[in-house]
Design a protein around this motif. Structure first.
Motif, PDB file in Angstrom:
ATOM      1  N   ILE A 146       0.870  -1.175   0.000  1.00 51.36           N
ATOM      2  CA  ILE A 146       0.000   0.000   0.000  1.00 51.36           C
ATOM      3  C   ILE A 146       0.910   1.230   0.000  1.00 51.36           C
ATOM      4  CG2 ILE A 146      -1.836   1.254   1.178  1.00 51.36           C
ATOM      5  CD1 ILE A 146      -2.465  -1.430   2.652  1.00 51.36           C
ATOM      6  N   LEU A 147       0.938   1.953  -1.105  1.00 52.88           N
ATOM      7  CA  LEU A 147       1.821   3.113  -1.235  1.00 52.88           C
ATOM      8  C   LEU A 147       1.150   4.356  -0.668  1.00 52.88           C
ATOM      9  CD1 LEU A 147       3.010   2.615  -4.930  1.00 52.88           C
ATOM     10  CD2 LEU A 147       4.003   1.646  -2.840  1.00 52.88           C
ATOM     11  N   GLN A 148       1.912   5.112   0.108  1.00 51.90           N
ATOM     12  CA  GLN A 148       1.456   6.408   0.599  1.00 51.90           C
ATOM     13  C   GLN A 148       2.103   7.527  -0.225  1.00 51.90           C
ATOM     14  OE1 GLN A 148       2.184   6.863   4.796  1.00 51.90           O
ATOM     15  NE2 GLN A 148       0.348   5.715   5.366  1.00 51.90           N
ATOM     16  N   PRO A 149       1.486   8.713  -0.238  1.00 48.28           N
ATOM     17  CA  PRO A 149       2.158   9.854  -0.861  1.00 48.28           C
ATOM     18  C   PRO A 149       3.480  10.122  -0.156  1.00 48.28           C
ATOM     19  CG  PRO A 149      -0.136  10.363  -0.372  1.00 48.28           C
ATOM     20  CD  PRO A 149       0.170   9.067   0.311  1.00 48.28           C
ATOM     21  N   PRO A 150       4.423  10.784  -0.827  1.00 51.06           N
ATOM     22  CA  PRO A 150       5.684  11.114  -0.154  1.00 51.06           C
ATOM     23  C   PRO A 150       5.422  11.970   1.075  1.00 51.06           C
ATOM     24  CG  PRO A 150       5.469  12.352  -2.193  1.00 51.06           C
ATOM     25  CD  PRO A 150       4.370  11.336  -2.190  1.00 51.06           C
ATOM     26  N   SER A 151       6.209  11.775   2.109  1.00 50.49           N
ATOM     27  CA  SER A 151       5.966  12.467   3.378  1.00 50.49           C
ATOM     28  C   SER A 151       6.448  13.909   3.384  1.00 50.49           C
ATOM     29  CB  SER A 151       6.632  11.696   4.528  1.00 50.49           C
ATOM     30  OG  SER A 151       8.005  11.472   4.262  1.00 50.49           O
ATOM     31  N   ARG A 152       7.214  14.320   2.358  1.00 50.03           N
ATOM     32  CA  ARG A 152       7.659  15.711   2.327  1.00 50.03           C
ATOM     33  C   ARG A 152       6.456  16.617   2.058  1.00 50.03           C
ATOM     34  NH1 ARG A 152       7.814  17.051  -3.078  1.00 50.03           N
ATOM     35  NH2 ARG A 152       7.957  15.276  -4.504  1.00 50.03           N
ATOM     36  N   ARG A 153       6.445  17.775   2.644  1.00 52.85           N
ATOM     37  CA  ARG A 153       5.377  18.751   2.476  1.00 52.85           C
ATOM     38  C   ARG A 153       5.992  20.133   2.288  1.00 52.85           C
ATOM     39  NH1 ARG A 153       3.215  14.577   2.092  1.00 52.85           N
ATOM     40  NH2 ARG A 153       1.314  13.800   3.071  1.00 52.85           N
ATOM     41  N   PRO A 154       5.324  21.069   1.579  1.00 50.79           N
ATOM     42  CA  PRO A 154       4.007  20.909   0.947  1.00 50.79           C
ATOM     43  C   PRO A 154       4.111  20.079  -0.325  1.00 50.79           C
ATOM     44  CG  PRO A 154       4.888  23.060   0.448  1.00 50.79           C
ATOM     45  CD  PRO A 154       5.857  22.425   1.414  1.00 50.79           C
ATOM     46  N   LEU A 155       2.963  19.555  -0.753  1.00 51.27           N
ATOM     47  CA  LEU A 155       2.935  18.661  -1.903  1.00 51.27           C
ATOM     48  C   LEU A 155       1.653  18.906  -2.683  1.00 51.27           C
ATOM     49  CD1 LEU A 155       4.548  16.129  -3.049  1.00 51.27           C
ATOM     50  CD2 LEU A 155       2.828  14.751  -1.864  1.00 51.27           C
ATOM     51  N   GLU A 156       1.768  19.072  -3.976  1.00 48.47           N
ATOM     52  CA  GLU A 156       0.604  19.246  -4.826  1.00 48.47           C
ATOM     53  C   GLU A 156       0.107  17.891  -5.333  1.00 48.47           C
ATOM     54  OE1 GLU A 156      -0.857  22.114  -5.310  1.00 48.47           O
ATOM     55  OE2 GLU A 156       0.674  23.221  -4.173  1.00 48.47           O
ATOM     56  N   ASP A 157      -1.177  17.839  -5.712  1.00 48.88           N
ATOM     57  CA  ASP A 157      -1.740  16.582  -6.195  1.00 48.88           C
ATOM     58  C   ASP A 157      -0.989  16.049  -7.414  1.00 48.88           C
ATOM     59  OD1 ASP A 157      -3.542  16.907  -4.179  1.00 48.88           O
ATOM     60  OD2 ASP A 157      -5.312  17.098  -5.458  1.00 48.88           O
ATOM     61  N   ALA A 158      -0.565  16.957  -8.304  1.00 44.35           N
ATOM     62  CA  ALA A 158       0.161  16.520  -9.502  1.00 44.35           C
ATOM     63  C   ALA A 158       1.483  15.857  -9.121  1.00 44.35           C
ATOM     64  CB  ALA A 158       0.405  17.702 -10.430  1.00 44.35           C
ATOM     65  N   GLU A 159       2.144  16.374  -8.101  1.00 43.67           N
ATOM     66  CA  GLU A 159       3.383  15.761  -7.616  1.00 43.67           C
ATOM     67  C   GLU A 159       3.102  14.402  -7.013  1.00 43.67           C
ATOM     68  OE1 GLU A 159       6.326  18.875  -5.815  1.00 43.67           O
ATOM     69  OE2 GLU A 159       4.303  19.453  -5.210  1.00 43.67           O
ATOM     70  N   CYS A 160       1.958  14.280  -6.353  1.00 37.80           N
ATOM     71  CA  CYS A 160       1.556  13.008  -5.765  1.00 37.80           C
ATOM     72  C   CYS A 160       1.361  11.958  -6.856  1.00 37.80           C
ATOM     73  CB  CYS A 160       0.270  13.208  -4.962  1.00 37.80           C
ATOM     74  SG  CYS A 160      -0.252  11.777  -4.009  1.00 37.80           S
ATOM     75  N   LEU A 161       0.700  12.344  -7.943  1.00 35.10           N
ATOM     76  CA  LEU A 161       0.507  11.437  -9.078  1.00 35.10           C
ATOM     77  C   LEU A 161       1.846  11.021  -9.674  1.00 35.10           C
ATOM     78  CD1 LEU A 161      -1.278  10.030 -11.202  1.00 35.10           C
ATOM     79  CD2 LEU A 161      -1.311  12.199 -12.457  1.00 35.10           C
ATOM     80  N   GLN A 162       2.741  11.970  -9.858  1.00 35.23           N
ATOM     81  CA  GLN A 162       4.058  11.672 -10.417  1.00 35.23           C
ATOM     82  C   GLN A 162       4.826  10.712  -9.513  1.00 35.23           C
ATOM     83  OE1 GLN A 162       6.425  15.155 -11.116  1.00 35.23           O
ATOM     84  NE2 GLN A 162       8.190  14.008 -11.875  1.00 35.23           N
TER      85      GLN A 162
END
Length: 296
Positions: free
Chosen positions: A103-119
């Motif tokens: 189960i992959l989580q988004p990267p923990s670095r913030r701030p993060l945009e949705d497009a970066e999350c998709l990438q």
């Protein structure tokens, strides 16, 4: 073949008085889940306090779970980390140690945009050859994907097979409908709206284990067409679910203690943590005694 359905409890992290992980408590937790019939278990999510664990401890928790399961049920491992390369490395380690799916989580670095999350998900998935899910939980993680982005990701990666959400049953139904069967969908939230989540088309849920035996029974009754009986059983456990699911720190404080009480264990917290109150502990005892012990 993995059956992506049912109640997959995600383990708590139990600690000893010296702050180290408690090997025996972790073993008892797995044994209880297997004995009551959980179709699989998960590790290293928010309930496992993964943010408090070192990389070595995360690997230890995973290895212990594989060892304790002894092939009796599959293991899902949550993959967290600041960037794609870190997650790829951990994912390959999890696969080599015996994880059944990730189960992959988004990267923990913030701030993060949705497009970066998709990438990010796109990059991690391209490097892994095993069944994958993503945790799309903006409420808890602060970032997530739109349905269009989820479908785009699925079109690129056929081994992306499951979506782990954390949302109301109405939203989960929209997700199930929009994905059109291309993905299995699991909900979380400790089993809030359990029966309606299943009616909405969710294949299962991933809660913490304190109510796993009762939630498995609710699911069994509902799937066998015994709606009234399922709702009656669900009404019995709903106060306990509402009690623990006020926030993640609240869950870690009180949900873990209900499970510990049912297993005959003590709880020792690792900083930072929400300390229990006397009233909270009184309610823990009430719920745990009403539920009774778990086999282990």
């Amino acid at each position: 073949m993995i059956e992506f359905s049912g109640i997959w409890p995600i383990l708590y992290a139990f600690f000893r008085p010296d702050g180290q992980l408690d090997r025996e408590a972790m073993r008892l937790q797995v044994e209880a889940c297997v004995k009551v019939g959980a179709p699989g278990i998960a590790v290293l999510g928010l309930a496992t306090e993964v943010h408090k664990l070192t990389p070595e401890e995360r690997e230890t928790v995973m290895c212990w779970a594989v060892e304790d399961l002894q092939g009796r049920a599959p293991l899902a491992v949550t993959v967290a980390g600041p960037d794609a390369s870190t997650q790829q490395e951990f994912a390959h380690k999890a696969q080599s140690l015996g994880a059944s799916w990730l189960i992959l989580q988004p990267p923990s670095r913030r701030p993060l945009e949705d497009a970066e999350c998709l990438q990010h998900f796109d990059e991690v998935m391209a490097a892994i050859d095993m069944p994958l899910a993503i945790q799309n939980a903006r409420e808890y993680l602060g970032v997530g994907l739109s349905l269009a982005q989820i479908l785009e990701l699925r079109s690129r990666h056929p081994h992306f097979v499951l979506l782990k959400g954390e949302g109301p049953s109405v939203e989960m139904q929209e997700t199930v409908q929009a994905t059109g069967g291309a993905l299995r969908v699991f909900n979380g939230r400790g089993g809030l709206e359990l029966t309606d989540s299943l009616r909405a088309g969710c294949s299962g849920i991933i809660p913490a284990p304190e109510l796993v035996d009762r939630q498995l029974e609710v699911e069994r009754l509902l799937r066998s067409g015994q709606d009234a009986e399922a709702e009656a059983q669900y009404r019995e456990i709903l106060p306990a679910i509402v009690f623990v699911m006020q926030s993640i720190p609240h869950l870690l404080c009180y949900g873990k203690r209900i499970l510990a009480h049912r297993l005959g264990l003590d709880v020792f917290d690792r900083e930072p943590f929400q300390a229990p109150t006397e009233f909270g502990l009184e309610r823990v005892r009430y719920f745990a005694e009403h539920l009774g012990p778990l086999p282990h």
